[in-house]
Design a protein around this motif. Structure first.
Motif, mmCIF file in Angstrom:
data_model
loop_
_atom_site.group_PDB
_atom_site.id
_atom_site.type_symbol
_atom_site.label_atom_id
_atom_site.label_comp_id
_atom_site.label_asym_id
_atom_site.label_seq_id
_atom_site.Cartn_x
_atom_site.Cartn_y
_atom_site.Cartn_z
ATOM 1 N N VAL A 164 2.159 -1.887 0.176
ATOM 2 C CA VAL A 164 0.819 -1.700 -0.381
ATOM 3 C C VAL A 164 0.698 -0.312 -1.009
ATOM 4 N N GLN A 165 1.173 0.702 -0.305
ATOM 5 C CA GLN A 165 1.095 2.076 -0.803
ATOM 6 C C GLN A 165 1.919 2.254 -2.071
ATOM 7 N N ARG A 166 3.101 1.630 -2.118
ATOM 8 C CA ARG A 166 3.965 1.799 -3.287
ATOM 9 C C ARG A 166 3.374 1.096 -4.506
ATOM 10 N N VAL A 167 2.807 -0.107 -4.313
ATOM 11 C CA VAL A 167 2.155 -0.817 -5.420
ATOM 12 C C VAL A 167 0.992 0.016 -5.951
ATOM 13 N N ARG A 168 0.205 0.580 -5.041
ATOM 14 C CA ARG A 168 -0.933 1.403 -5.447
ATOM 15 C C ARG A 168 -0.465 2.620 -6.245
ATOM 16 N N ALA A 169 0.600 3.262 -5.780
ATOM 17 C CA ALA A 169 1.105 4.457 -6.466
ATOM 18 C C ALA A 169 1.608 4.130 -7.871
ATOM 19 N N ILE A 170 2.323 3.008 -8.013
ATOM 20 C CA ILE A 170 2.836 2.610 -9.331
ATOM 21 C C ILE A 170 1.682 2.296 -10.270
ATOM 22 N N ALA A 171 0.686 1.548 -9.785
ATOM 23 C CA ALA A 171 -0.456 1.175 -10.613
ATOM 24 C C ALA A 171 -1.256 2.405 -11.028
ATOM 25 N N MET A 172 -1.476 3.339 -10.112
ATOM 26 C CA MET A 172 -2.227 4.547 -10.431
ATOM 27 C C MET A 172 -1.459 5.412 -11.423
ATOM 28 N N GLY A 173 -0.129 5.459 -11.270
ATOM 29 C CA GLY A 173 0.685 6.227 -12.208
ATOM 30 C C GLY A 173 0.617 5.650 -13.607
ATOM 31 N N ALA A 174 0.674 4.320 -13.709
ATOM 32 C CA ALA A 174 0.582 3.673 -15.017
ATOM 33 C C ALA A 174 -0.788 3.894 -15.645
ATOM 34 N N ALA A 175 -1.843 3.774 -14.841
ATOM 35 C CA ALA A 175 -3.199 3.982 -15.353
ATOM 36 C C ALA A 175 -3.387 5.412 -15.833
ATOM 37 N N SER A 176 -2.898 6.366 -15.055
ATOM 38 C CA SER A 176 -3.024 7.775 -15.416
ATOM 39 C C SER A 176 -2.287 8.087 -16.714
#
Length: 200
Positions: A164-176
């Motif tokens: 869950v944490q890794r998916v969130r980090a990847i998604a936030m990185g892409a959004a940023s």
């Protein structure tokens, strides 16, 4: 070298660190997987079997010594707890922990998962509302996290917390990254208009 069971020294560039260096390897087998060729063999640097991508090998030199490939090595077992090519290992190189994965897919994409085969040990269960529960056990999580993120919110990782944490980090990185790229893209679009206005 594989056929002759001869050890080699290869100049390899690590994807994770970007470092390039020589390392000794007993080359066991070459295999095509996930649209690329890989070498599986015992790395002399750490004494453990590893997976190497062939196009990251810059040069190969013979060492002059031979090796014996383990009789119980099986490439399917090597990848059985992996999502793609990030090997979970086998024998003494197997991971100390496997993760119980639980993902829920929205009804809109559920048929893609229900009627496709994505892993040998996957388990699927359709919900009355059309959503689909997807479960399996894996070692490495990085490749799976990137796959989940590719559904753009139509797939939700519930377990384990590390996934869950890794998916969130990847998604936030892409959004940023895309928010930061917006002004650059706008300038590129407006530049021809500004040049035309300046001429007039």
């Amino acid at each position: 070298a594989i056929a002759a069971t001869h050890s080699v020294s290869m100049l390899y560039t690590s994807l994770s660190s970007g470092r390039r260096g020589w390392r000794g390897v007993d080359p066991w087998i070459a295999i095509h997987r996930s649209e690329a060729w890989y070498l599986i063999g015992k790395c002399h640097r750490n004494g453990q079997p590893r997976t190497f991508r062939l196009d990251r090998i810059g040069a190969v030199l013979p060492i002059g010594s031979g090796f014996e490939r383990p009789k119980d090595f099986d490439v399917e077992r090597w990848f059985e707890s992996s999502w793609g090519v990030e090997a979970a290992g086998w024998g003494d190189a197997a991971p100390s922990e496997l993760h119980d994965i639980h993902i829920v897919f929205d009804a809109a994409v559920a048929p893609l998962i229900e009627h496709g085969r994505h892993h040998a040990k996957e388990q699927k269960e359709k919900r009355p509302d059309g959503r689909l529960d997807y479960r399996l056990r894996l070692g490495p999580l990085e490749e799976l996290a990137r796959w989940i993120t590719g559904f753009g919110g139509a797939a939700v990782a519930l377990e384990p917390p590390e996934l869950v944490q890794r998916v969130r980090a990847i998604a936030m990185g892409a959004a940023s990254a895309h928010v930061a790229a917006r002004p650059i893209a706008a300038r590129a679009v407006n530049a021809p208009r500004e040049r035309r206005s300046a001429k007039h």
